[in-house]
Design a protein around this motif. Structure first.
Motif, PDB file in Angstrom:
ATOM      1  N   VAL A 111       0.842  -1.187   0.000  1.00 32.34           N
ATOM      2  CA  VAL A 111       0.000   0.000   0.000  1.00 32.34           C
ATOM      3  C   VAL A 111       0.887   1.250   0.000  1.00 32.34           C
ATOM      4  O   VAL A 111       1.688   1.444   0.905  1.00 32.34           O
ATOM      5  CB  VAL A 111      -0.929   0.029   1.229  1.00 32.34           C
ATOM      6  CG1 VAL A 111      -1.755   1.299   1.253  1.00 32.34           C
ATOM      7  CG2 VAL A 111      -1.818  -1.202   1.249  1.00 32.34           C
ATOM      8  N   GLU A 112       0.727   2.067  -1.041  1.00 31.82           N
ATOM      9  CA  GLU A 112       1.425   3.348  -1.118  1.00 31.82           C
ATOM     10  C   GLU A 112       0.380   4.444  -0.988  1.00 31.82           C
ATOM     11  O   GLU A 112      -0.432   4.648  -1.889  1.00 31.82           O
ATOM     12  CB  GLU A 112       2.165   3.490  -2.443  1.00 31.82           C
ATOM     13  CG  GLU A 112       2.871   4.834  -2.567  1.00 31.82           C
ATOM     14  CD  GLU A 112       3.538   5.005  -3.910  1.00 31.82           C
ATOM     15  OE1 GLU A 112       4.766   5.097  -3.933  1.00 31.82           O
ATOM     16  OE2 GLU A 112       2.814   5.046  -4.925  1.00 31.82           O
ATOM     17  N   ALA A 113       0.374   5.123   0.148  1.00 27.73           N
ATOM     18  CA  ALA A 113      -0.554   6.231   0.356  1.00 27.73           C
ATOM     19  C   ALA A 113       0.109   7.514  -0.117  1.00 27.73           C
ATOM     20  O   ALA A 113       1.273   7.767   0.190  1.00 27.73           O
ATOM     21  CB  ALA A 113      -0.936   6.336   1.826  1.00 27.73           C
ATOM     22  N   ALA A 114      -0.616   8.318  -0.874  1.00 28.65           N
ATOM     23  CA  ALA A 114      -0.066   9.555  -1.424  1.00 28.65           C
ATOM     24  C   ALA A 114      -0.753  10.760  -0.801  1.00 28.65           C
ATOM     25  O   ALA A 114      -1.974  10.811  -0.694  1.00 28.65           O
ATOM     26  CB  ALA A 114      -0.230   9.583  -2.933  1.00 28.65           C
ATOM     27  N   ILE A 115       0.058  11.710  -0.393  1.00 27.56           N
ATOM     28  CA  ILE A 115      -0.434  12.975   0.140  1.00 27.56           C
ATOM     29  C   ILE A 115      -0.396  13.999  -0.987  1.00 27.56           C
ATOM     30  O   ILE A 115       0.630  14.161  -1.647  1.00 27.56           O
ATOM     31  CB  ILE A 115       0.452  13.462   1.306  1.00 27.56           C
ATOM     32  CG1 ILE A 115       0.347  12.517   2.492  1.00 27.56           C
ATOM     33  CG2 ILE A 115       0.068  14.880   1.702  1.00 27.56           C
ATOM     34  CD1 ILE A 115       1.284  12.866   3.634  1.00 27.56           C
ATOM     35  N   SER A 116      -1.514  14.679  -1.206  1.00 31.86           N
ATOM     36  CA  SER A 116      -1.553  15.773  -2.175  1.00 31.86           C
ATOM     37  C   SER A 116      -1.057  17.027  -1.461  1.00 31.86           C
ATOM     38  O   SER A 116      -1.676  17.497  -0.513  1.00 31.86           O
ATOM     39  CB  SER A 116      -2.976  15.988  -2.686  1.00 31.86           C
ATOM     40  OG  SER A 116      -3.443  14.834  -3.329  1.00 31.86           O
ATOM     41  N   TYR A 117       0.067  17.543  -1.925  1.00 34.33           N
ATOM     42  CA  TYR A 117       0.748  18.639  -1.247  1.00 34.33           C
ATOM     43  C   TYR A 117       0.649  19.924  -2.065  1.00 34.33           C
ATOM     44  O   TYR A 117       0.782  19.909  -3.281  1.00 34.33           O
ATOM     45  CB  TYR A 117       2.220  18.261  -1.051  1.00 34.33           C
ATOM     46  CG  TYR A 117       3.124  19.416  -0.727  1.00 34.33           C
ATOM     47  CD1 TYR A 117       3.176  19.927   0.558  1.00 34.33           C
ATOM     48  CD2 TYR A 117       3.920  19.991  -1.702  1.00 34.33           C
ATOM     49  CE1 TYR A 117       4.002  20.991   0.864  1.00 34.33           C
ATOM     50  CE2 TYR A 117       4.748  21.055  -1.413  1.00 34.33           C
ATOM     51  CZ  TYR A 117       4.781  21.552  -0.130  1.00 34.33           C
ATOM     52  OH  TYR A 117       5.587  22.600   0.171  1.00 34.33           O
ATOM     53  N   THR A 118       0.412  21.022  -1.396  1.00 28.72           N
ATOM     54  CA  THR A 118       0.431  22.328  -2.039  1.00 28.72           C
ATOM     55  C   THR A 118       0.869  23.366  -1.017  1.00 28.72           C
ATOM     56  O   THR A 118       0.694  23.179   0.182  1.00 28.72           O
ATOM     57  CB  THR A 118      -0.951  22.695  -2.612  1.00 28.72           C
ATOM     58  OG1 THR A 118      -0.834  23.916  -3.330  1.00 28.72           O
ATOM     59  CG2 THR A 118      -1.993  22.843  -1.531  1.00 28.72           C
ATOM     60  N   GLY A 119       1.439  24.417  -1.487  1.00 31.50           N
ATOM     61  CA  GLY A 119       1.797  25.499  -0.590  1.00 31.50           C
ATOM     62  C   GLY A 119       3.256  25.489  -0.185  1.00 31.50           C
ATOM     63  O   GLY A 119       4.061  24.693  -0.653  1.00 31.50           O
ATOM     64  N   ASP A 120       3.581  26.398   0.694  1.00 30.53           N
ATOM     65  CA  ASP A 120       4.946  26.584   1.184  1.00 30.53           C
ATOM     66  C   ASP A 120       4.967  26.303   2.680  1.00 30.53           C
ATOM     67  O   ASP A 120       4.591  27.152   3.485  1.00 30.53           O
ATOM     68  CB  ASP A 120       5.399  28.014   0.893  1.00 30.53           C
ATOM     69  CG  ASP A 120       6.808  28.300   1.357  1.00 30.53           C
ATOM     70  OD1 ASP A 120       7.480  27.374   1.845  1.00 30.53           O
ATOM     71  OD2 ASP A 120       7.242  29.462   1.231  1.00 30.53           O
TER      72      ASP A 120
END
Length: 80
Positions: free
Chosen positions: A39-48
């Protein structure tokens, strides 16, 4: 789907939600894990995250999210 995919050679299952809503991710994570997949869980990242003025999507937010996914059983953590 996960069982058939695993039987046909798929090993790694990337699970994500565009809003990082963990309850939505858990269903896919559990199905992939039950089928014997990685299982590879992905975090959607945005910002600084280095900007101290960021309050909602701060470094702490993403660290907490990552820890929750690890506790939920992810094998690999992806940041996208």
């Amino acid at each position: 789907f996960c069982e058939v995919a695993k039987e046909n050679g798929m090993d790694i299952f990337r699970v994500f939600d565009s809003l990082n809503y963990i309850p939505n991710m858990l269903l896919g994570m559990e199905a992939a894990g039950a089928a014997g997949g990685v299982v590879e869980a992905a975090i959607s990242y945005t910002g600084d995250v280095s900007d101290p003025m960021r309050q909602k999507y701060s470094l702490e937010y993403y660290l907490k999210l990552a820890n929750e996914l690890v506790k939920a059983g992810t094998h690999i953590l992806a940041i996208k």
